[in-house]
Design an enzyme around this catalytic site. Sequence first.
Site, PDB file in Angstrom:
ATOM      1  N   ARG A 195      35.937  52.657  48.104  1.00 25.54           N
ATOM      2  CA  ARG A 195      35.711  51.938  49.309  1.00 25.54           C
ATOM      3  C   ARG A 195      37.317  52.043  50.117  1.00 25.54           C
ATOM      4  O   ARG A 195      37.640  51.636  49.539  1.00 25.54           O
ATOM      5  CB  ARG A 195      35.161  50.721  48.777  1.00 25.54           C
ATOM      6  CG  ARG A 195      34.116  49.552  49.774  1.00 25.54           C
ATOM      7  CD  ARG A 195      33.995  48.391  49.160  1.00 25.54           C
ATOM      8  NE  ARG A 195      34.210  47.309  49.062  1.00 25.54           N
ATOM      9  CZ  ARG A 195      34.256  45.839  49.110  1.00 25.54           C
ATOM     10  NH1 ARG A 195      33.292  45.498  49.513  1.00 25.54           N
ATOM     11  NH2 ARG A 195      35.431  44.919  48.589  1.00 25.54           N
ATOM     12  N   THR A 247      39.016  48.510  56.039  1.00 28.61           N
ATOM     13  CA  THR A 247      37.986  49.121  56.160  1.00 28.61           C
ATOM     14  C   THR A 247      36.842  48.765  55.849  1.00 28.61           C
ATOM     15  O   THR A 247      35.413  47.819  56.068  1.00 28.61           O
ATOM     16  CB  THR A 247      37.562  51.025  57.535  1.00 28.61           C
ATOM     17  OG1 THR A 247      37.263  51.487  56.008  1.00 28.61           O
ATOM     18  CG2 THR A 247      38.562  51.342  57.684  1.00 28.61           C
ATOM     19  N   ASP A 287      37.346  42.413  41.206  1.00 27.67           N
ATOM     20  CA  ASP A 287      36.176  43.554  40.784  1.00 27.67           C
ATOM     21  C   ASP A 287      35.814  44.614  39.905  1.00 27.67           C
ATOM     22  O   ASP A 287      36.619  44.385  38.691  1.00 27.67           O
ATOM     23  CB  ASP A 287      38.491  44.734  41.214  1.00 27.67           C
ATOM     24  CG  ASP A 287      37.926  45.816  41.521  1.00 27.67           C
ATOM     25  OD1 ASP A 287      36.768  46.651  40.942  1.00 27.67           O
ATOM     26  OD2 ASP A 287      38.231  46.388  42.166  1.00 27.67           O
ATOM     27  N   ASP A 347      37.252  47.611  38.101  1.00 27.65           N
ATOM     28  CA  ASP A 347      39.333  47.168  37.617  1.00 27.65           C
ATOM     29  C   ASP A 347      38.793  46.488  35.907  1.00 27.65           C
ATOM     30  O   ASP A 347      39.059  46.616  34.302  1.00 27.65           O
ATOM     31  CB  ASP A 347      39.572  46.437  38.162  1.00 27.65           C
ATOM     32  CG  ASP A 347      40.572  47.645  38.664  1.00 27.65           C
ATOM     33  OD1 ASP A 347      40.489  48.470  38.689  1.00 27.65           O
ATOM     34  OD2 ASP A 347      41.128  46.999  40.180  1.00 27.65           O
TER      35      ASP A 347
HETATM   36  C1  PRP Z   1      33.018  48.774  44.652  1.00 27.83           C
HETATM   37  C2  PRP Z   1      31.814  48.665  43.770  1.00 27.83           C
HETATM   38  C3  PRP Z   1      31.139  49.030  44.582  1.00 27.83           C
HETATM   39  C4  PRP Z   1      30.960  49.348  45.945  1.00 27.83           C
HETATM   40  C5  PRP Z   1      30.332  47.731  46.862  1.00 27.83           C
HETATM   41  O1  PRP Z   1      33.692  50.267  43.749  1.00 27.83           O
HETATM   42  O2  PRP Z   1      31.812  48.889  42.707  1.00 27.83           O
HETATM   43  O3  PRP Z   1      31.082  50.418  44.429  1.00 27.83           O
HETATM   44  O4  PRP Z   1      33.161  48.503  45.782  1.00 27.83           O
HETATM   45  O5  PRP Z   1      31.139  47.718  48.196  1.00 27.83           O
HETATM   46  P1  PRP Z   1      30.217  47.715  49.235  1.00 27.83           P
HETATM   47  O6  PRP Z   1      28.953  47.010  48.751  1.00 27.83           O
HETATM   48  O7  PRP Z   1      30.897  46.790  50.258  1.00 27.83           O
HETATM   49  O8  PRP Z   1      30.484  48.846  49.366  1.00 27.83           O
HETATM   50  P2  PRP Z   1      34.685  50.310  44.399  1.00 27.83           P
HETATM   51  O9  PRP Z   1      34.727  51.570  45.650  1.00 27.83           O
HETATM   52  O10 PRP Z   1      36.012  49.423  44.294  1.00 27.83           O
HETATM   53  O11 PRP Z   1      35.166  51.469  43.498  1.00 27.83           O
HETATM   54  P3  PRP Z   1      35.619  51.709  41.905  1.00 27.83           P
HETATM   55  O12 PRP Z   1      33.541  51.145  41.588  1.00 27.83           O
HETATM   56  O13 PRP Z   1      35.478  52.907  41.903  1.00 27.83           O
HETATM   57  O14 PRP Z   1      35.682  50.327  41.523  1.00 27.83           O
HETATM   58  N1  URA Z   2      33.568  45.689  44.502  1.00 27.88           N
HETATM   59  C1  URA Z   2      33.940  44.723  43.580  1.00 27.88           C
HETATM   60  O1  URA Z   2      33.843  45.171  42.744  1.00 27.88           O
HETATM   61  N2  URA Z   2      33.126  43.830  43.610  1.00 27.88           N
HETATM   62  C2  URA Z   2      33.295  43.005  44.808  1.00 27.88           C
HETATM   63  O2  URA Z   2      32.902  41.893  45.172  1.00 27.88           O
HETATM   64  C3  URA Z   2      33.154  43.363  45.829  1.00 27.88           C
HETATM   65  C4  URA Z   2      33.107  45.015  45.437  1.00 27.88           C
END
Ligand code: PRP
Ligand code: URA
Length: 223
Positions: A118, A122, A214, A217
Site C-alpha cells: 500500500r 495515496t 500494522d 510488521d
Molecule cells: C496491509 C494489510 C493489507 C492492506 C490493507 O498491507 O496487510 O494487505 O494493508 O489495506 P487496504 O485495505 O487499505 O488496502 P501492506 O500494504 O501494509 O503490506 P504488508 O502486508 O507487506 O505489511
Molecule cells: N494495514 C494494516 O496492517 N493495518 C491497518 O490498520 C491498515 C492497513
Amino acid sequence: MTKNKEGALTVAYDVARVTVVDHPLVQHKLSILRDERTGTKQFRDLVSELAMFEGYEAMRDLPLEDVRVTTPICETTCKQVAGKKLAIIPILRAGLGMVDGLLSLVPAARVGHIGMSRDEVTHEPHEYYCKLPQDIGERICLIVDPMLATGGSAADALKQLRHHGARDIRLLSIVAAPEGLVRVLEADSDVHIYVCAIDEGLNERAYIVPGLGDAGDRIFGTL
Ligand code: PRP
Ligand code: URA
C-alpha cells in the site's frame, strides 16, 4: 455512508455476503491480538488460530459424500469431504500469517500468492507479485489478509483472481473497516467476506481504528 442519531458514521452493506465470526473464543483471542503489549510470537500464533476459526465458517458448505467405515463395533456410513479442491491465496505479506492455520484444516490445499503493498501517501495498493494455481477456476479460493482497511488491496486481489478465471472466491480478514467492506462488496458482486470484527473506521493514515496496528510488521517483527 450516513450518520445515525448519535452522530456516528454508519454504512450500509449487503449483510448476507458478510459473516462475522464472533465466537467467544474468537473475541477473546482478538482482544489479545489488539493489545500493543502482545509480542511477535504470540501475535503470529493468534493470527494462525483466528484463521482456523474463520476457515471452519468459510468451508461450512463443503460438499460431503458417504463412505463406509468399520468401527471397532460395526460397519457404518460416515461422511467425508467430497474431494472439493481448494486454493489459499495470501495477500503478501501479512496474509502469510493466516496460511498455516488454514493448511492445518486442509493440508492438500494449493497456495497461490499475490504481492501487494500500500502506498503510504495515496493508500492505494501496488501489485508486485502474482503466482496462482493453474486450475484456479475449479477451486474454492480463499483470499486471506488479516486487515481490510480501505479495501483497495482486497479489491485488486479479487480482480486479479477473476482475471485468472477464479469463480468461487471467499475473502477471510480478521479485522475490517466498514469502508473496506463496502468497497470490496461493490467491486465484486459475488465474493463472500468472513471477518472476526468490524471496527469503527479508518484514521487519517488509513489505519483501522481501533484495529491492531500494522499486521505485517507485528507478524514478522519488523516494527
Ligand atoms: C496491509 C494489510 C493489507 C492492506 C490493507 O498491507 O496487510 O494487505 O494493508 O489495506 P487496504 O485495505 O487499505 O488496502 P501492506 O500494504 O501494509 O503490506 P504488508 O502486508 O507487506 O505489511
Ligand atoms: N494495514 C494494516 O496492517 N493495518 C491497518 O490498520 C491498515 C492497513
